[in-house]
Design a protein around this motif. Sequence first.
Motif, PDB file in Angstrom:
ATOM      1  N   THR A   1      49.612  69.249 114.189  1.00 21.40           N
ATOM      2  CA  THR A   1      49.346  70.063 113.012  1.00 21.40           C
ATOM      3  C   THR A   1      50.106  69.456 111.847  1.00 21.40           C
ATOM      4  OG1 THR A   1      49.366  72.322 112.132  1.00 21.40           O
ATOM      5  CG2 THR A   1      51.293  71.641 113.400  1.00 21.40           C
ATOM      6  N   TYR A   2      49.823  69.960 110.659  1.00 23.19           N
ATOM      7  CA  TYR A   2      50.623  69.582 109.502  1.00 23.19           C
ATOM      8  C   TYR A   2      51.714  70.619 109.271  1.00 23.19           C
ATOM      9  CZ  TYR A   2      47.432  65.878 107.926  1.00 23.19           C
ATOM     10  OH  TYR A   2      46.690  64.726 107.821  1.00 23.19           O
TER      11      TYR A   2
ATOM     12  N   ASN B   1      51.730  67.002 103.693  1.00 18.20           N
ATOM     13  CA  ASN B   1      51.050  65.928 104.414  1.00 18.20           C
ATOM     14  C   ASN B   1      51.977  65.297 105.453  1.00 18.20           C
ATOM     15  OD1 ASN B   1      48.358  65.821 103.349  1.00 18.20           O
ATOM     16  ND2 ASN B   1      49.217  65.101 101.417  1.00 18.20           N
TER      17      ASN B   1
ATOM     18  N   SER C   1      42.956  78.078 103.646  1.00 14.68           N
ATOM     19  CA  SER C   1      43.665  76.970 104.285  1.00 14.68           C
ATOM     20  C   SER C   1      42.919  75.655 104.107  1.00 14.68           C
ATOM     21  CB  SER C   1      43.886  77.249 105.768  1.00 14.68           C
ATOM     22  OG  SER C   1      42.643  77.380 106.448  1.00 14.68           O
ATOM     23  N   LEU C   2      41.581  75.677 104.194  1.00 16.74           N
ATOM     24  CA  LEU C   2      40.825  74.431 104.044  1.00 16.74           C
ATOM     25  C   LEU C   2      40.734  73.997 102.591  1.00 16.74           C
ATOM     26  CD1 LEU C   2      38.104  74.884 106.776  1.00 16.74           C
ATOM     27  CD2 LEU C   2      39.737  73.013 106.618  1.00 16.74           C
TER      28      LEU C   2
ATOM     29  N   ARG D   1      44.070  72.357 102.125  1.00 22.48           N
ATOM     30  CA  ARG D   1      44.113  71.041 102.760  1.00 22.48           C
ATOM     31  C   ARG D   1      43.328  70.025 101.937  1.00 22.48           C
ATOM     32  NH1 ARG D   1      47.540  68.418 104.596  1.00 22.48           N
ATOM     33  NH2 ARG D   1      48.208  70.397 105.514  1.00 22.48           N
ATOM     34  N   SER D   2      42.187  70.430 101.395  1.00 22.59           N
ATOM     35  CA  SER D   2      41.404  69.522 100.559  1.00 22.59           C
ATOM     36  C   SER D   2      42.185  69.112  99.319  1.00 22.59           C
ATOM     37  CB  SER D   2      40.074  70.167 100.166  1.00 22.59           C
ATOM     38  OG  SER D   2      39.215  70.283 101.280  1.00 22.59           O
TER      39      SER D   2
ATOM     40  N   GLY E   1      41.687  69.511 109.664  1.00 28.14           N
ATOM     41  CA  GLY E   1      41.087  69.982 108.419  1.00 28.14           C
ATOM     42  C   GLY E   1      40.591  68.891 107.498  1.00 28.14           C
ATOM     43  N   LEU E   2      40.323  67.697 108.048  1.00 22.60           N
ATOM     44  CA  LEU E   2      39.914  66.550 107.242  1.00 22.60           C
ATOM     45  C   LEU E   2      38.430  66.241 107.451  1.00 22.60           C
ATOM     46  CD1 LEU E   2      42.942  64.226 108.091  1.00 22.60           C
ATOM     47  CD2 LEU E   2      42.770  65.911 106.240  1.00 22.60           C
TER      48      LEU E   2
ATOM     49  N   HIS F   1      35.881  66.109 100.092  1.00 28.13           N
ATOM     50  CA  HIS F   1      36.831  67.191  99.831  1.00 28.13           C
ATOM     51  C   HIS F   1      36.649  67.762  98.427  1.00 28.13           C
ATOM     52  CE1 HIS F   1      39.247  67.091 103.528  1.00 28.13           C
ATOM     53  NE2 HIS F   1      38.928  65.807 103.557  1.00 28.13           N
TER      54      HIS F   1
END
Length: 626
Positions: A78-79, A84, A252-253, A256-257, A583-584, A606
């Motif tokens: 996980t992050y 990052n 959350s996404l 992450r983007s 999430g990438l 993204h």
Amino acid sequence: MSEPAAQSAAAPSPFPAIADYAFLSNCHTGALVAPDGSVDWLCVPRFDSPSVFAALLDRQAGSFRLAPFGAIVPNSRTYEPGTNTLVTTWNTRGGWVVVRDALTMGPRTGEDRVTPYTRPPADDGADHMLVRTVQCIEGQVEIELYCEPVFEYGRTSAAWTLSGDDGRSADAVAGDQKIRLQSSIRLGIEGDSVRGRHTLSTGEEMYCSLSWADGLVSPVTIDDANARMTATTRFWRTWIGRARIPDHRWRSLIMRSALVIKGLTYLPTGATVAALTTSLPETPGGERNWDYRYSWMRDSTFTLQALHWLNLDWEANEFMEFVADLKPNDDGALQIMYGIDGRRDLTESTRDDLSGYAGARPVRIGNGAFDQRQNDVFGAVLGSILLHTRRSQRLPRRLWPIVQSQAECAARVWHEPDQGIWEARGAPQHYVSSKLMSWVALDRAARLAEIRGAPDLTKKWQAIANEIRADILDRGLTEKGVLRQHYDTDALDASTLLAGIVGFLPANDERLRNSVLAIADNLSEQGFVLRYRTEETDDGLSGKEGTFLICSFWLVSALTIIGEVQRARDLMERLLRIASPLGLYAEEFDVDTGRHLGNFPQAFTHLALIEAASRIVYSERLEEFT
């Protein structure tokens, strides 16, 4: 004799799945870490520098592993939230350990001599090192360190020497390049590699670092290594804390983007790279492999939209300053892409000695499309400038000459064929998306001239915009009122979804609705959108490609625009479910195998995710008041 079957994206391979890689960044370069703890991609000191580790493209081209000895499958990855920094938990028969990996960042203490800045330096910058720490949280675990750099994209092996008296530091040299491996455990040289093994017990820690910093500065104790990790966490969380992330189920996404886009930004100039990698295949085992470590003008409008929507105005301003510094071609037009330092020559070559990812060849360095004619570039640049001008409430003096030159270029060439937004390597065509973006160029230029107080130019440029619009509506529609790929075909192209996104057609226009639904129903596989059908398009290449994720996110935006909000939500939810475990997103998605394809992580994907999410979030907020 029958042709061999096409390679599957899920074929057994020594290469990890593209989506299984973790992305690290210090906003100067980035790294990809495989699930087994191996750094398989790292270019230093910049995104576009030659690689030090390139096992991503050839299993013999260099890697750097830190993990429990004999274990290859971690318990979890996980992050660190809001960063990052990668956190990997391992469970072995002996116990449990946690590994943290980061390209560290911290307060600036002086001039950056490794990657000099052309922009005003920020308070924080890159340490120019990769730091890896291990903590044993239960039992006893034997840790192995294995570092084998191969410089120049796998061409030049390292010559190692131990430095210091304690055997905990080693320097690798290849030509004029030098890096230092530092650790809290003793190291040994074995041929072209360095190895170390050490058993950790509960509560014990160790670290290693790889430095290309000025003077090869490195952490010398575990406390120093942990301090750099803490500073890196502080940097990312402080940065994301300035962003406007909606309190929404997709929070959350979206976050992450945002972290990916920032991570793909080159701080010294403000440029954004399209992706971290080169030559990850769009077709398994095929030739559709490109170098994406450059800055595309095509992405600029979407970059500005995302940054401003997230309230990240500093980054938006830095990107516009990068654009303002770019040198145009002899005819005054900006190129479709530039190096992250603004260089114009991105001559393409191939590295035929590399196997390619899972056999996908050639491996390309540079991008031969840099000197293509793509008439969409003018609209991308001028759309960005108008968006930025409205947000900042001023039109910077240094941007006005760019407005004039790009508007005049668009006016001069809009009626000519080009290679299109997808950089087709076939014959030039009158691509509808290029005409759309030419309309954007003159429409936005007219609005900027009005802000500038130049009524004659406003009138002139708006008249040309109207001419382009009439031409598209006359020649760019099929008999069924659907936007074509180009004027000489009835084939569909997902880039025409831009007609709604850029405001060429209003939301209630039947032609827009017809076009959006035609793409949704007839240019998709299992609901995911193709750029175009390769059998209907002369793009100069062989083989099929996967569905394009940016096009699927564009479809979400377009469906929202025409009022098909529930259908947009449904597609958005499907797209979010196929994100990588971290999430990438890559560039493409193979619907048959569920695998990501193409360069990774992909900024454009993204950016489109953020744009699509913003439209749905906005529509849902409006519903709350109706």
